[in-house]
Design a protein around this motif. Structure first.
Motif, mmCIF file in Angstrom:
data_model
loop_
_atom_site.group_PDB
_atom_site.id
_atom_site.type_symbol
_atom_site.label_atom_id
_atom_site.label_comp_id
_atom_site.label_asym_id
_atom_site.label_seq_id
_atom_site.Cartn_x
_atom_site.Cartn_y
_atom_site.Cartn_z
ATOM 1 N N VAL A 47 0.763 -1.343 -0.185
ATOM 2 C CA VAL A 47 -0.081 -0.142 -0.289
ATOM 3 C C VAL A 47 0.584 1.298 -0.631
ATOM 4 O O VAL A 47 0.830 2.343 -0.950
ATOM 5 N N ALA A 48 1.965 1.063 0.997
ATOM 6 C CA ALA A 48 2.504 2.365 1.338
ATOM 7 C C ALA A 48 3.614 2.463 2.388
ATOM 8 O O ALA A 48 3.608 0.715 2.983
ATOM 9 N N ALA A 49 4.621 2.898 2.319
ATOM 10 C CA ALA A 49 5.817 2.140 2.494
ATOM 11 C C ALA A 49 6.712 3.629 3.037
ATOM 12 O O ALA A 49 6.648 4.429 1.667
ATOM 13 N N LEU A 50 7.725 3.779 4.089
ATOM 14 C CA LEU A 50 8.130 4.945 4.268
ATOM 15 C C LEU A 50 9.931 4.749 4.963
ATOM 16 O O LEU A 50 9.763 4.228 5.921
ATOM 17 N N SER A 51 11.361 4.793 4.432
ATOM 18 C CA SER A 51 12.007 4.941 4.965
ATOM 19 C C SER A 51 12.227 6.778 4.973
ATOM 20 O O SER A 51 11.947 7.180 4.861
ATOM 21 N N SER A 52 14.116 6.173 6.266
ATOM 22 C CA SER A 52 13.532 7.989 7.505
ATOM 23 C C SER A 52 14.697 8.786 6.101
ATOM 24 O O SER A 52 15.257 9.581 6.188
ATOM 25 N N ILE A 53 15.497 8.221 4.906
ATOM 26 C CA ILE A 53 16.427 8.905 3.904
ATOM 27 C C ILE A 53 15.914 9.261 3.044
ATOM 28 O O ILE A 53 16.487 9.366 1.673
ATOM 29 N N SER A 54 14.364 8.409 2.286
ATOM 30 C CA SER A 54 14.006 8.243 1.185
ATOM 31 C C SER A 54 12.697 8.948 1.172
ATOM 32 O O SER A 54 12.038 8.723 2.122
ATOM 33 N N GLY A 55 12.621 9.231 0.155
ATOM 34 C CA GLY A 55 11.090 9.406 -0.513
ATOM 35 C C GLY A 55 9.530 7.952 0.112
ATOM 36 O O GLY A 55 9.544 7.580 -0.101
ATOM 37 N N PRO A 56 8.415 8.799 0.092
ATOM 38 C CA PRO A 56 8.133 7.358 0.140
ATOM 39 C C PRO A 56 7.452 6.820 -0.940
ATOM 40 O O PRO A 56 7.283 7.011 -2.236
ATOM 41 N N LEU A 57 7.191 5.242 -0.603
ATOM 42 C CA LEU A 57 6.670 4.385 -1.910
ATOM 43 C C LEU A 57 4.935 4.092 -1.726
ATOM 44 O O LEU A 57 4.202 4.107 -1.058
ATOM 45 N N TYR A 58 4.356 4.278 -2.657
ATOM 46 C CA TYR A 58 2.968 3.796 -3.030
ATOM 47 C C TYR A 58 2.655 3.193 -3.697
ATOM 48 O O TYR A 58 3.195 3.063 -4.995
ATOM 49 N N GLY A 59 1.797 1.952 -3.403
ATOM 50 C CA GLY A 59 1.311 1.328 -4.500
ATOM 51 C C GLY A 59 0.265 1.632 -5.764
ATOM 52 O O GLY A 59 -0.095 2.695 -5.612
ATOM 53 N N ASP A 60 0.292 1.150 -6.622
ATOM 54 C CA ASP A 60 -0.526 1.725 -7.609
ATOM 55 C C ASP A 60 -1.742 2.070 -7.515
ATOM 56 O O ASP A 60 -2.605 3.441 -8.437
ATOM 57 N N SER A 61 -2.745 1.145 -7.034
ATOM 58 C CA SER A 61 -4.067 0.887 -6.649
ATOM 59 C C SER A 61 -4.385 2.259 -5.685
ATOM 60 O O SER A 61 -5.330 2.845 -5.519
ATOM 61 N N VAL A 62 -3.182 3.269 -4.887
ATOM 62 C CA VAL A 62 -4.160 3.758 -3.962
ATOM 63 C C VAL A 62 -2.674 5.614 -4.100
ATOM 64 O O VAL A 62 -3.258 5.595 -3.462
ATOM 65 N N LYS A 63 -2.013 5.106 -5.080
ATOM 66 C CA LYS A 63 -1.624 6.458 -5.169
ATOM 67 C C LYS A 63 -2.849 7.880 -5.708
ATOM 68 O O LYS A 63 -3.327 7.352 -6.846
ATOM 69 N N GLY A 64 -2.235 9.189 -5.366
ATOM 70 C CA GLY A 64 -2.829 9.858 -5.235
ATOM 71 C C GLY A 64 -4.282 9.735 -4.615
ATOM 72 O O GLY A 64 -5.039 10.758 -4.631
ATOM 73 N N ARG A 65 -4.589 9.194 -3.556
ATOM 74 C CA ARG A 65 -5.247 8.491 -2.386
ATOM 75 C C ARG A 65 -5.356 8.685 -1.647
ATOM 76 O O ARG A 65 -5.930 8.702 -0.363
ATOM 77 N N SER A 66 -3.329 8.582 -1.339
ATOM 78 C CA SER A 66 -3.250 8.099 0.132
ATOM 79 C C SER A 66 -1.788 8.925 0.554
ATOM 80 O O SER A 66 -1.138 9.045 -0.614
ATOM 81 N N THR A 67 -1.409 8.842 2.068
ATOM 82 C CA THR A 67 -0.457 9.596 2.043
ATOM 83 C C THR A 67 -0.024 9.219 3.353
ATOM 84 O O THR A 67 -0.801 8.958 4.861
#
Length: 119
Positions: A47-67
């Motif tokens: 769905v989504a993942a975040l590291s402390s040194i890089s930007g967020p990753l979002y799954g295609d199905s939730v891009k633009g709808r999730s933070t």
């Protein structure tokens, strides 16, 4: 690493939902924290993942709808999902991962929380 998730439940289509996850234990090695989900009969997906040194990753199905956001001081990662659809119905799992000495991912999972999008 232990992960404790909260949030989830029944949401109407078009509504919003927040999920939160708190990590404890040996978290110094963690590269990414985030969320996966698994719908009935389907594979678990990012769905989504975040590291402390890089930007967020979002799954295609939730891009633009999730933070996704992360508070390293509290060891938490939060997910806000908007414009929910029936196909967002799934069990959502908090996830933390890091590389091992062989550069393979080591995953840790929370207990899963059910999100149901229905009127």
């Amino acid at each position: 690493v232990q992960l404790q998730a909260s949030g989830g439940g029944l949401v109407q289509p078009g509504g919003s939902l927040g999920l939160s996850c708190t990590a404890s234990g040996n978290i110094g090695s963690i590269n990414y924290m985030g969320w996966y989900r698994q719908a009935p009969g389907k594979q678990r997906e990012l769905v989504a993942a975040l590291s402390s040194i890089s930007g967020p990753l979002y799954g295609d199905s939730v891009k633009g709808r999730s933070t996704i956001s992360r508070d390293d001081a509290k060891n938490t990662v939060d997910l806000q999902m908007n414009s929910l659809k029936a196909e967002d119905t799934a069990v959502y799992y908090c996830n933390a991962r890091h590389y091992n000495n062989s550069w393979q991912w080591v995953h840790y999972w929370g207990q899963g929380t059910l999100v149901t999008v229905s009127s």
